[in-house]
Write a protein that holds these residues in place. Structure first.
Motif, PDB file in Angstrom:
ATOM      1  N   TYR A 100       0.840  -1.192   0.000  1.00 34.62           N
ATOM      2  CA  TYR A 100       0.000   0.000   0.000  1.00 34.62           C
ATOM      3  C   TYR A 100       0.879   1.247   0.000  1.00 34.62           C
ATOM      4  O   TYR A 100       2.027   1.217   0.457  1.00 34.62           O
ATOM      5  CB  TYR A 100      -0.895   0.028   1.241  1.00 34.62           C
ATOM      6  CG  TYR A 100      -2.046  -0.951   1.211  1.00 34.62           C
ATOM      7  CD1 TYR A 100      -3.334  -0.537   0.881  1.00 34.62           C
ATOM      8  CD2 TYR A 100      -1.844  -2.296   1.522  1.00 34.62           C
ATOM      9  CE1 TYR A 100      -4.394  -1.427   0.863  1.00 34.62           C
ATOM     10  CE2 TYR A 100      -2.897  -3.206   1.494  1.00 34.62           C
ATOM     11  CZ  TYR A 100      -4.168  -2.756   1.163  1.00 34.62           C
ATOM     12  OH  TYR A 100      -5.212  -3.638   1.138  1.00 34.62           O
ATOM     13  N   GLN A 106      -4.175   9.898   1.045  1.00 33.73           N
ATOM     14  CA  GLN A 106      -5.087   8.766   0.883  1.00 33.73           C
ATOM     15  C   GLN A 106      -4.301   7.458   0.722  1.00 33.73           C
ATOM     16  O   GLN A 106      -3.299   7.409   0.010  1.00 33.73           O
ATOM     17  CB  GLN A 106      -5.978   8.969  -0.351  1.00 33.73           C
ATOM     18  CG  GLN A 106      -6.856  10.215  -0.276  1.00 33.73           C
ATOM     19  CD  GLN A 106      -7.869  10.159   0.846  1.00 33.73           C
ATOM     20  OE1 GLN A 106      -8.426   9.111   1.143  1.00 33.73           O
ATOM     21  NE2 GLN A 106      -8.107  11.308   1.482  1.00 33.73           N
ATOM     22  N   THR A 108      -3.897   3.751  -0.758  1.00 39.58           N
ATOM     23  CA  THR A 108      -4.353   2.932  -1.886  1.00 39.58           C
ATOM     24  C   THR A 108      -3.450   1.716  -2.019  1.00 39.58           C
ATOM     25  O   THR A 108      -2.259   1.769  -1.692  1.00 39.58           O
ATOM     26  CB  THR A 108      -4.328   3.715  -3.217  1.00 39.58           C
ATOM     27  OG1 THR A 108      -3.000   4.242  -3.426  1.00 39.58           O
ATOM     28  CG2 THR A 108      -5.322   4.857  -3.213  1.00 39.58           C
ATOM     29  N   LYS A 109      -4.037   0.618  -2.515  1.00 42.74           N
ATOM     30  CA  LYS A 109      -3.254  -0.593  -2.745  1.00 42.74           C
ATOM     31  C   LYS A 109      -2.648  -0.541  -4.141  1.00 42.74           C
ATOM     32  O   LYS A 109      -3.312  -0.154  -5.103  1.00 42.74           O
ATOM     33  CB  LYS A 109      -4.126  -1.836  -2.596  1.00 42.74           C
ATOM     34  CG  LYS A 109      -3.331  -3.130  -2.680  1.00 42.74           C
ATOM     35  CD  LYS A 109      -4.199  -4.352  -2.416  1.00 42.74           C
ATOM     36  CE  LYS A 109      -3.362  -5.633  -2.456  1.00 42.74           C
ATOM     37  NZ  LYS A 109      -4.182  -6.842  -2.205  1.00 42.74           N
ATOM     38  N   THR A 110      -1.380  -0.929  -4.244  1.00 43.85           N
ATOM     39  CA  THR A 110      -0.689  -0.924  -5.534  1.00 43.85           C
ATOM     40  C   THR A 110      -0.752  -2.302  -6.170  1.00 43.85           C
ATOM     41  O   THR A 110      -1.190  -3.275  -5.551  1.00 43.85           O
ATOM     42  CB  THR A 110       0.783  -0.521  -5.365  1.00 43.85           C
ATOM     43  OG1 THR A 110       1.492  -1.590  -4.715  1.00 43.85           O
ATOM     44  CG2 THR A 110       0.916   0.742  -4.533  1.00 43.85           C
TER      45      THR A 110
END
Length: 432
Positions: A100, A106, A108-110
């Motif tokens: 992440y 913010q 976010t998952k990669t």
């Protein structure tokens, strides 16, 4: 590195080429080869194997494979593109298949993954080696920093149950001052001017807030208003402060060695710093028994010292300080501890990371003294939330509660010749 967005069928191709090339590499030769030279060698090796085995691999993917292999050898493998991206502030690895990032406040998952936890552990060990530390089954936890100053926490099995965990707080080369924080909406112009005066007038300042709320960023910004003629000693667990003054002595703690000896903690460094003729002592984060020595320093001529700690409100920050002092001197009466804190700490700045990802200075309070069995606080500024639409930016205002004539900021501003600027800031008459 295996990117999930690689065309189907090419992930296995990358693994095959990677294994053959890595097995053929001479570790000592690679160590003395620059990244650019290694990139040329990798490109040639990939081209040779592709032609020899008649592998169908587009030229564009050959370049991608080359960069990935160089990153594995010279950089941090799959994480290197994230490290190189200046818009990313935090990288969190929760095992080989879960990475992440925090970007613009913010999470976010990669699509970044690792071949295996073994590859991830090798990268973790390389990071620890950068800082002269080690991580293994006997020492599965480690705090370190990258060569660029980014702070890293490492946890490997057996304590990390789902695979090796990395938490990277990236270091920004961009200098952020109070004016930039005003532009970001973290505080008002009047608050920035008041804090600049407080730093210049050698007030002892405590910055309180949660993880990732911007405590260190604010501490760096405040340090820009320290006189260049002053000698500053900084003390940290993992060095991340970036003070701009010319006369700075930076010290960092050291963990115990293989024989569980040689550890140097923050309390040791604070005690030693008092013998180094500092004008100010800046502790990156106060979290234990060093709090007592820091208070003693603030009370014995080292005005203008600063530190941060984890707490949700200014009142909680005072309670944490009391607890930390009691850890150092358990027999000291609570009344005495409170009087020490009240006489040492002048200003408490409360910072928070809000639900929309923004970071704000929620409160600036002066420590006025002890009344009865409580330390009294006087809030100077506070942030009020007006609207909080679902999933949208929080709307609020910074309000000024006014400055008491008997405040230490007024007294110090008068002493340093900044009374007029302070009067303009608060639009009120100070006591003559």
């Amino acid at each position: 590195m295996i990117e999930q967005d690689l065309p189907t069928g090419f992930q296995e191709t990358y693994l095959t080429l990677r294994t053959r090339i890595m097995d053929a590499l001479d570790a000592e030769a690679v160590e003395s080869t620059s990244a650019e030279e290694l990139k040329d060698l990798m490109r040639d090796a990939i081209d040779t194997l592709v032609e020899k085995d008649n592998i169908q691999l587009p030229v564009s993917l050959r370049s991608v494979f080359t960069v990935q292999m160089v990153n594995e050898i010279k950089g941090l493998g799959p994480l290197q593109p994230l490290i190189d991206d200046p818009t990313i502030s935090d990288i969190m690895v929760n095992g080989p298949n879960s990475v992440y990032i925090e970007q613009g406040g913010q999470l976010t998952k990669t699509n970044v993954t690792f071949i295996s936890d073994i590859q991830l552990q090798n990268i973790a060990r390389r990071i620890a080696a950068f800082a002269g530390r080690r991580v293994d089954e006997a020492n599965p936890l480690c705090d370190a920093r990258l060569p660029d100053g980014s702070r890293v926490n490492i946890a490997i099995p057996p304590v990390a149950l789902d695979g090796t965990s990395l938490s990277i707080r990236k270091f920004s080369n961009k200098e952020i001052g109070l004016e930039q924080l005003v532009e970001f909406g973290a505080l008002s112009q009047d608050m920035a001017r008041s804090l600049a005066i407080a730093a210049r007038c050698r007030l002892n300042i405590l910055i309180s807030g949660g993880t990732g709320s911007g405590k260190t960023t604010l501490l760096n910004a405040l340090s820009n208003h320290i006189s260049e003629s002053e000698r500053i000693v900084t003390i940290e667990d993992a060095a991340e402060l970036c003070l701009q003054q010319p006369h700075v002595v930076r010290m960092e703690t050291r963990p115990a060695g293989i024989e569980n000896t040689g550890a140097i903690n923050q309390r040791d460094l604070v005690i030693n710093s008092l013998r180094m003729r500092p004008d100010r002592i800046v502790i990156g984060e106060c979290r234990g028994t060093e709090a007592f020595e820091m208070l003693q320093a603030m009370n014995t001529g080292h005005d203008g010292s600063m530190s941060t700690l984890h707490a949700n409100t200014p009142r909680d920050a005072l309670a944490r300080m009391e607890s930390m002092v009691m850890m150092a001197v358990p027999n000291m009466p609570l009344e005495s501890i409170r009087r020490n804190i009240a006489s040492a700490v002048d200003l408490i700045i409360q910072v928070s990371r809000l639900h929309d990802g923004s970071r704000k200075i929620m409160s600036i309070s002066e420590v006025m003294g002890v009344e009865g069995d409580k330390i009294t606080l006087e809030e100077i500024f506070h942030f009020s939330i007006l609207e909080q639409p679902n999933g949208e930016k929080i709307i609020g205002t910074f309000n000024c509660a006014g400055l008491l004539n008997r405040s230490v900021l007024s007294v110090k501003a008068r002493f340093f010749g900044l009374e007029e600027l302070l009067r303009k800031t608060f639009k009120e008459n100070l006591e003559p």
